[in-house]
Scaffold this motif. Structure first.
Motif, mmCIF file in Angstrom:
data_model
loop_
_atom_site.group_PDB
_atom_site.id
_atom_site.type_symbol
_atom_site.label_atom_id
_atom_site.label_comp_id
_atom_site.label_asym_id
_atom_site.label_seq_id
_atom_site.Cartn_x
_atom_site.Cartn_y
_atom_site.Cartn_z
ATOM 1 N N GLU A 89 26.226 27.975 -9.989
ATOM 2 C CA GLU A 89 25.705 26.828 -9.174
ATOM 3 C C GLU A 89 27.036 25.942 -8.483
ATOM 4 O O GLU A 89 27.172 25.449 -7.529
ATOM 5 N N ARG A 90 27.943 25.676 -9.587
ATOM 6 C CA ARG A 90 29.141 25.228 -9.112
ATOM 7 C C ARG A 90 30.060 25.478 -8.374
ATOM 8 O O ARG A 90 30.549 25.093 -7.389
ATOM 9 N N LEU A 91 30.238 26.840 -8.407
ATOM 10 C CA LEU A 91 30.850 27.843 -7.482
ATOM 11 C C LEU A 91 30.455 27.841 -6.070
ATOM 12 O O LEU A 91 31.053 27.504 -5.234
ATOM 13 N N ALA A 92 29.104 27.769 -6.010
ATOM 14 C CA ALA A 92 28.411 27.880 -4.643
ATOM 15 C C ALA A 92 28.587 26.481 -4.094
ATOM 16 O O ALA A 92 28.452 26.393 -2.860
ATOM 17 N N GLN A 93 28.645 25.466 -4.778
ATOM 18 C CA GLN A 93 28.535 24.161 -3.975
ATOM 19 C C GLN A 93 29.959 23.942 -3.460
ATOM 20 O O GLN A 93 29.842 23.176 -2.571
ATOM 21 N N HIS A 94 30.846 24.607 -3.928
ATOM 22 C CA HIS A 94 32.293 24.209 -3.121
ATOM 23 C C HIS A 94 32.160 24.785 -1.735
ATOM 24 O O HIS A 94 32.348 24.190 -0.754
ATOM 25 N N LEU A 95 31.384 26.006 -1.352
ATOM 26 C CA LEU A 95 31.201 26.393 -0.077
ATOM 27 C C LEU A 95 30.533 25.459 0.812
ATOM 28 O O LEU A 95 30.857 25.000 1.765
ATOM 29 N N ILE A 96 29.649 24.890 0.185
ATOM 30 C CA ILE A 96 28.473 23.916 1.179
ATOM 31 C C ILE A 96 29.150 22.467 1.089
ATOM 32 O O ILE A 96 29.313 22.139 2.286
ATOM 33 N N GLN A 97 29.782 22.114 0.000
ATOM 34 C CA GLN A 97 30.577 20.679 0.132
ATOM 35 C C GLN A 97 31.586 20.862 1.165
ATOM 36 O O GLN A 97 31.746 19.658 1.776
ATOM 37 N N GLN A 98 32.393 21.860 1.245
ATOM 38 C CA GLN A 98 33.587 21.991 2.053
ATOM 39 C C GLN A 98 33.142 22.705 3.161
ATOM 40 O O GLN A 98 34.102 22.656 4.175
ATOM 41 N N GLN A 99 31.958 22.857 3.472
ATOM 42 C CA GLN A 99 31.467 23.649 4.726
ATOM 43 C C GLN A 99 32.292 24.855 5.190
ATOM 44 O O GLN A 99 32.883 24.760 6.421
ATOM 45 N N ASN A 100 32.639 25.520 4.363
ATOM 46 C CA ASN A 100 33.586 26.537 4.495
ATOM 47 C C ASN A 100 33.145 27.929 3.792
ATOM 48 O O ASN A 100 32.778 27.678 2.599
ATOM 49 N N TYR A 101 33.278 29.014 4.579
ATOM 50 C CA TYR A 101 32.668 30.357 3.775
ATOM 51 C C TYR A 101 33.834 30.884 2.684
ATOM 52 O O TYR A 101 33.755 31.456 2.105
ATOM 53 N N TYR A 102 34.951 30.391 2.853
ATOM 54 C CA TYR A 102 36.192 30.683 2.058
ATOM 55 C C TYR A 102 37.060 29.633 1.869
ATOM 56 O O TYR A 102 38.191 29.498 2.339
ATOM 57 N N PRO A 103 36.623 28.773 1.000
ATOM 58 C CA PRO A 103 37.285 27.417 0.678
ATOM 59 C C PRO A 103 38.452 27.849 -0.467
ATOM 60 O O PRO A 103 38.634 26.906 -1.300
ATOM 61 N N LEU A 104 39.372 28.638 -0.070
ATOM 62 C CA LEU A 104 40.364 28.908 -1.245
ATOM 63 C C LEU A 104 41.745 29.491 -0.394
ATOM 64 O O LEU A 104 41.549 30.129 0.547
ATOM 65 N N PHE A 105 42.646 28.566 -0.751
ATOM 66 C CA PHE A 105 43.927 28.995 -0.222
ATOM 67 C C PHE A 105 44.907 28.401 -1.158
ATOM 68 O O PHE A 105 45.049 27.336 -1.767
#
Length: 202
Positions: A89-105
């Motif tokens: 649930e916490r990992l999926a929240q990153h996508l929704i809260q940052q409004q990005n399908y790949y919030p990793l750089f």
């Protein structure tokens, strides 16, 4: 992106229905079969979309990506003293809260990310259903109250079968719709409470 049928970069453009000049097959009995076409001509209910994409089906907004972003985020995550059973649930929240399908750089090793096309990874809105296939165990659970996150797993795991998901979204109750007399009134979709998700193993 492990894909044998498309460009191996992420994000990916949608499939084209056919090549600009498909060739006819030179096989006995298949002279009218065009090589380089998906055969979708006249199929009004089949649509080719990009990866990732956000589509609207009636009143339901669905977000889809084929990148294993949950695994990629989990590999670079550091945490402590968090409640057990809340990792997915916490990992999926990153996508929704940052409004990005790949919030990793920078991206996960082996992930061919096209930096010139990062705008395609943006979520235009919070989806009602978010499909994120991952090598993690398949699951379906509500995240941030309004989004149903579904990890159907992969169809294959090595040389054995994997899993997939079927999703049924039931219509809103008649009583709820009848209470809304003005067309401008907004009511919550509540897709998570009127959906049934089945994870099926192959």
């Amino acid at each position: 992106v492990d894909d044998a049928t498309a460009e191996w970069v992420y994000p990916q453009a949608p499939f084209a229905d056919k090549k600009p000049s498909p060739e006819l097959a030179k096989l006995p009995g298949a002279e009218h079969f065009a090589i380089g076409t998906l055969g979708l001509e006249g199929q009004k209910r089949i649509h080719c979309v990009s990866n990732p994409c956000t589509v609207r089906i009636n009143e339901v907004v669905v977000g889809v990506t084929s990148a294993d972003v949950l695994f990629h985020l989990g590999a670079g995550e550091a945490n402590a003293n968090l409640p057990p059973g809340t990792r997915m649930e916490r990992l999926a929240q990153h996508l929704i809260q940052q409004q990005n399908y790949y919030p990793l750089f920078p991206q996960f090793r082996g992930m061919n990310l096209d930096l010139k096309q990062l705008d395609m990874c943006t979520m235009p809105c919070q989806p009602d259903i978010l499909l994120v296939p991952s090598r993690f165990n398949a699951f379906a659970r509500p995240v941030l109250e309004n989004t149903l996150v579904v990890n159907p797993g992969h169809l294959t795991k090595g040389t054995s079968g994997g899993s997939y998901a079927t999703i049924q979204v039931h219509p809103m109750k008649r009583e709820v719709l009848e209470e809304v007399s003005d067309g401008e009134v907004r009511i919550p979709h509540s897709v998570g409470t009127r959906s049934r998700v089945e994870i099926k193993r192959i």
